[in-house]
Design a protein around this motif. Structure first.
Motif, PDB file in Angstrom:
ATOM      1  N   PHE A  11      -5.925 -11.609  55.958  1.00  0.00           N
ATOM      2  CA  PHE A  11      -4.776 -11.638  55.051  1.00  0.00           C
ATOM      3  C   PHE A  11      -3.805 -12.683  55.557  1.00  0.00           C
ATOM      4  CE2 PHE A  11      -0.323 -10.342  54.477  1.00  0.00           C
ATOM      5  CZ  PHE A  11      -0.241 -10.498  53.095  1.00  0.00           C
ATOM      6  N   LYS A  13       0.132 -14.282  54.337  1.00  0.00           N
ATOM      7  CA  LYS A  13       1.212 -14.380  53.338  1.00  0.00           C
ATOM      8  C   LYS A  13       1.697 -15.817  53.212  1.00  0.00           C
ATOM      9  CE  LYS A  13       4.818 -12.276  51.053  1.00  0.00           C
ATOM     10  NZ  LYS A  13       5.337 -13.464  50.400  1.00  0.00           N
ATOM     11  N   SER A  43      -2.547  -9.628  48.350  1.00  0.00           N
ATOM     12  CA  SER A  43      -1.587  -8.533  48.106  1.00  0.00           C
ATOM     13  C   SER A  43      -1.851  -7.860  46.760  1.00  0.00           C
ATOM     14  CB  SER A  43      -0.152  -9.070  48.117  1.00  0.00           C
ATOM     15  OG  SER A  43       0.177  -9.558  49.385  1.00  0.00           O
ATOM     16  N   SER A  44      -2.264  -8.658  45.778  1.00  0.00           N
ATOM     17  CA  SER A  44      -2.500  -8.111  44.436  1.00  0.00           C
ATOM     18  C   SER A  44      -3.697  -7.165  44.399  1.00  0.00           C
ATOM     19  CB  SER A  44      -2.715  -9.256  43.436  1.00  0.00           C
ATOM     20  OG  SER A  44      -3.812 -10.054  43.864  1.00  0.00           O
ATOM     21  N   GLU A  45      -4.508  -7.180  45.449  1.00  0.00           N
ATOM     22  CA  GLU A  45      -5.679  -6.290  45.497  1.00  0.00           C
ATOM     23  C   GLU A  45      -5.330  -4.928  46.104  1.00  0.00           C
ATOM     24  OE1 GLU A  45      -8.974  -9.882  46.069  1.00  0.00           O
ATOM     25  OE2 GLU A  45      -8.118  -8.893  47.823  1.00  0.00           O
ATOM     26  N   VAL A  46      -4.076  -4.778  46.497  1.00  0.00           N
ATOM     27  CA  VAL A  46      -3.626  -3.490  47.029  1.00  0.00           C
ATOM     28  C   VAL A  46      -2.922  -2.750  45.897  1.00  0.00           C
ATOM     29  CG1 VAL A  46      -2.280  -2.313  48.812  1.00  0.00           C
ATOM     30  CG2 VAL A  46      -3.330  -4.544  49.305  1.00  0.00           C
ATOM     31  N   TYR A  51      -6.615  -0.560  49.066  1.00  0.00           N
ATOM     32  CA  TYR A  51      -7.302  -1.828  48.810  1.00  0.00           C
ATOM     33  C   TYR A  51      -8.334  -1.609  47.713  1.00  0.00           C
ATOM     34  CZ  TYR A  51      -9.694  -6.213  49.388  1.00  0.00           C
ATOM     35  OH  TYR A  51     -10.231  -7.447  49.142  1.00  0.00           O
ATOM     36  N   SER A  70      -5.407 -11.042  60.833  1.00  0.00           N
ATOM     37  CA  SER A  70      -4.170 -10.660  60.129  1.00  0.00           C
ATOM     38  C   SER A  70      -2.970 -11.160  60.922  1.00  0.00           C
ATOM     39  CB  SER A  70      -4.087  -9.121  60.026  1.00  0.00           C
ATOM     40  OG  SER A  70      -2.805  -8.705  59.572  1.00  0.00           O
ATOM     41  N   GLN A  80      -1.134  -4.985  54.198  1.00  0.00           N
ATOM     42  CA  GLN A  80      -2.180  -5.405  53.268  1.00  0.00           C
ATOM     43  C   GLN A  80      -3.545  -5.367  53.950  1.00  0.00           C
ATOM     44  OE1 GLN A  80       0.723  -6.884  53.808  1.00  0.00           O
ATOM     45  NE2 GLN A  80       1.591  -7.715  51.922  1.00  0.00           N
ATOM     46  N   SER A  83      -4.741  -1.846  54.639  1.00  0.00           N
ATOM     47  CA  SER A  83      -5.332  -1.177  53.473  1.00  0.00           C
ATOM     48  C   SER A  83      -6.804  -1.559  53.340  1.00  0.00           C
ATOM     49  CB  SER A  83      -4.553  -1.502  52.191  1.00  0.00           C
ATOM     50  OG  SER A  83      -4.833  -2.814  51.756  1.00  0.00           O
TER      51      SER A  83
END
Ligand SMILES: Cc1cc2nc3c(=O)[nH]c(=O)nc-3n(C[C@H](O)[C@H](O)[C@H](O)COP(=O)(O)O)c2cc1C
Length: 193
Positions: A11, A13, A43-46, A51, A70, A80, A83
């Motif tokens: 992940f 950001k 993030s949109s997959e959480v 997850y 990460s 994220q 998850s």
């Protein structure tokens, strides 16, 4: 000899962790071209804290090695990525990652910002999956490569340069060179298994 596939799941950001993931991939590709599967946790997959991308999770079942990455957030993996770790319990129940090689890397804003805790989380995850952990085998005390300035053996700790601002992360160049080496190491270990 067949090509061992290496999954790098991460992940990022602001791009620093992605930069390290891509550099590890470059190192792997020097040993085993076209053998890397880069899996970015978004993030949109959480969804509601869980997850929710089964295809990405299952794509790792076909890899011979999985590298976890990460940013360190408050001394542990980013939520994220956590998850994603939690969602891997399905693969755990199926023993889908058992006996695969495992390794980990993390990024941080400080030289010592408790990044080791993130790596220990990955180590625990790998052990729960029955994976075989590969650490980082270089240090100024045992070789003259000049790499691994952060002195981490569990996995790769990469930190941002002090000039970094929060919207445009840049990883220290020694840490990137170490990432490249780390990729080569994992590729050579996968070749042996
Ligand atoms: C909520 C939050 C918590 C953080 N906690 C830590 C920390 O505990 N230790 C550390 O060294 N850096 C910490 N950082 C800095 C990030 O780990 C660092 O900026 C990282 O390189 C960001 O990765 P990215 O560019 O891939 O998103 C934190 C950043 C955020 C946003």
């Amino acid at each position: 000899m067949s090509i061992g596939k290496v999954g790098i799941v991460f992940f990022s950001k602001n791009g620093a962790t992605k930069q390290v993931a891509e550099t590890i991939a470059e190192g792997i590709n020097t040993q085993q071209p076209n053998s890397v599967l880069l899996v970015e946790v978004l993030s949109s997959e959480v969804v509601e804290g869980r997850y929710d991308n089964d295809d990405k999770l299952k794509s790792l079942d076909n890899c011979d090695a999985i590298i976890f990455g990460s940013p360190t957030y408050m001394g542990s993996p980013a939520a994220q990525f956590k998850s994603f770790m939690d969602a891997s319990s399905d693969s755990y129940c199926k023993k889908a990652w058992r006996n695969k090689l495992a390794a980990g890397f993390t990024t941080g804003g400080s030289l010592n910002g408790e990044q080791q805790q993130t790596l220990l989380s990955f180590f625990t995850l790998a052990c729960q999956h029955g994976m075989i952990w590969a650490g980082l085998d270089i240090s100024k005390h045992i070789d003259d490569l000049g790499l691994n300035r952060t002195g981490s053996s569990i996995g790769l700790v990469a930190s941002e340069d002090e000039t970094t601002d929060s919207t445009n992360s840049h990883i220290n160049s020694n840490d990137l060179q170490t990432a490249f080496y780390f990729g080569q190491r994992i590729a050579s270990l996968v070749k042996r298994t």
